[in-house]
Design a protein around this motif. Sequence first.
Motif, short mmCIF file in Angstrom:
data_model
loop_
_atom_site.label_atom_id
_atom_site.label_comp_id
_atom_site.label_asym_id
_atom_site.label_seq_id
_atom_site.Cartn_x
_atom_site.Cartn_y
_atom_site.Cartn_z
N PHE A 111 -33.21 -11.90 22.37
CA PHE A 111 -33.78 -10.55 22.45
C PHE A 111 -33.05 -9.61 21.50
CE2 PHE A 111 -33.55 -6.25 24.14
CZ PHE A 111 -34.89 -5.91 24.22
N THR A 112 -31.73 -9.66 21.52
CA THR A 112 -30.91 -8.78 20.68
C THR A 112 -31.19 -9.05 19.20
OG1 THR A 112 -29.22 -8.69 22.38
CG2 THR A 112 -28.54 -8.08 20.15
N ALA A 113 -31.26 -10.31 18.81
CA ALA A 113 -31.54 -10.65 17.41
C ALA A 113 -32.94 -10.21 17.00
CB ALA A 113 -31.36 -12.16 17.21
N LEU A 114 -33.90 -10.41 17.89
CA LEU A 114 -35.27 -10.02 17.56
C LEU A 114 -35.41 -8.50 17.40
CD1 LEU A 114 -37.12 -12.48 19.94
CD2 LEU A 114 -37.29 -12.47 17.43
N THR A 115 -34.81 -7.74 18.30
CA THR A 115 -34.90 -6.28 18.18
C THR A 115 -34.11 -5.79 16.98
OG1 THR A 115 -33.12 -6.00 19.80
CG2 THR A 115 -35.39 -5.85 20.62
N ALA A 116 -33.00 -6.44 16.66
CA ALA A 116 -32.24 -6.06 15.47
C ALA A 116 -33.04 -6.31 14.19
CB ALA A 116 -30.91 -6.82 15.41
N ALA A 117 -33.94 -7.28 14.26
CA ALA A 117 -34.80 -7.59 13.10
C ALA A 117 -36.03 -6.70 13.06
CB ALA A 117 -35.22 -9.06 13.16
N GLY A 118 -36.13 -5.74 13.99
CA GLY A 118 -37.23 -4.79 13.97
C GLY A 118 -38.42 -5.16 14.83
N ILE A 119 -38.33 -6.21 15.59
CA ILE A 119 -39.43 -6.60 16.48
C ILE A 119 -39.44 -5.62 17.65
CG2 ILE A 119 -40.33 -8.45 17.97
CD1 ILE A 119 -40.25 -9.24 15.02
N PRO A 120 -40.60 -5.07 18.00
CA PRO A 120 -40.66 -4.16 19.15
C PRO A 120 -40.11 -4.83 20.42
CG PRO A 120 -42.73 -4.14 17.94
CD PRO A 120 -41.91 -5.25 17.36
N ALA A 121 -39.46 -4.02 21.25
CA ALA A 121 -38.77 -4.56 22.43
C ALA A 121 -39.70 -5.36 23.34
CB ALA A 121 -38.12 -3.43 23.20
N ALA A 122 -40.93 -4.88 23.57
CA ALA A 122 -41.84 -5.60 24.47
C ALA A 122 -42.17 -6.98 23.90
CB ALA A 122 -43.11 -4.80 24.70
N THR A 123 -42.39 -7.05 22.59
CA THR A 123 -42.68 -8.33 21.95
C THR A 123 -41.44 -9.22 21.96
OG1 THR A 123 -44.32 -7.28 20.54
CG2 THR A 123 -43.49 -9.42 19.82
N ALA A 124 -40.28 -8.64 21.65
CA ALA A 124 -39.03 -9.40 21.66
C ALA A 124 -38.75 -9.96 23.05
CB ALA A 124 -37.87 -8.51 21.22
N ARG A 125 -39.06 -9.17 24.07
CA ARG A 125 -38.86 -9.62 25.45
C ARG A 125 -39.71 -10.87 25.73
NH1 ARG A 125 -39.32 -4.83 27.23
NH2 ARG A 125 -37.22 -4.25 27.77
N PRO A 183 -34.74 2.06 19.32
CA PRO A 183 -35.95 2.70 18.80
C PRO A 183 -37.15 1.81 18.99
CG PRO A 183 -34.30 2.41 17.07
CD PRO A 183 -33.76 1.80 18.30
N THR A 184 -38.29 2.40 19.27
CA THR A 184 -39.52 1.65 19.41
C THR A 184 -40.52 2.19 18.41
OG1 THR A 184 -40.35 3.19 21.09
CG2 THR A 184 -39.18 1.23 21.87
N ALA A 185 -41.58 1.45 18.17
CA ALA A 185 -42.61 1.89 17.25
C ALA A 185 -43.13 3.24 17.73
CB ALA A 185 -43.74 0.87 17.19
N GLY A 186 -43.24 4.19 16.83
CA GLY A 186 -43.75 5.50 17.18
C GLY A 186 -42.72 6.42 17.78
#
Length: 120
Positions: free
Chosen positions: A71-85, A112-115
């Motif tokens: 999850f941490t790596a995905l969000t650090a790569a800019g993936i939205p938290a819900a998708t990373a989850r 940060p999240t999209a928008g």
Amino acid sequence: MDATMYYRNADGSLSERTMLGDVDREVPLPAGATLISEAEFASGVTAWQHDVDGHRAELTAAEQAVMLADFTALTAAGIPAATARRLAGLPSDTDPGGPPASGAQGQGGGLPTAGSGVRG
């Protein structure tokens, strides 16, 4: 009359054997097995269950650590938290430091999240 035998096998495992009906002869044990009491059998089963539960907890903790790292790596790569989850396999009600699964703004760990108004 039914009879139950409890024994420890040569490899250390525990067994119980119940003979139904009248048992008029001695029932042989497996090679290398020794008779134990019902209390010894119950104690051994309880200890084994404790070991299994501990091992299960270790596996669960390791699995959760991997999911959180993903999850941490995905969000650090800019993936939205819900998708990373979802990609990390985290349950939707888990808050690993990011925004809540519901997507509500102003709560959670502040990623940060999209928008969210964060622009480069």
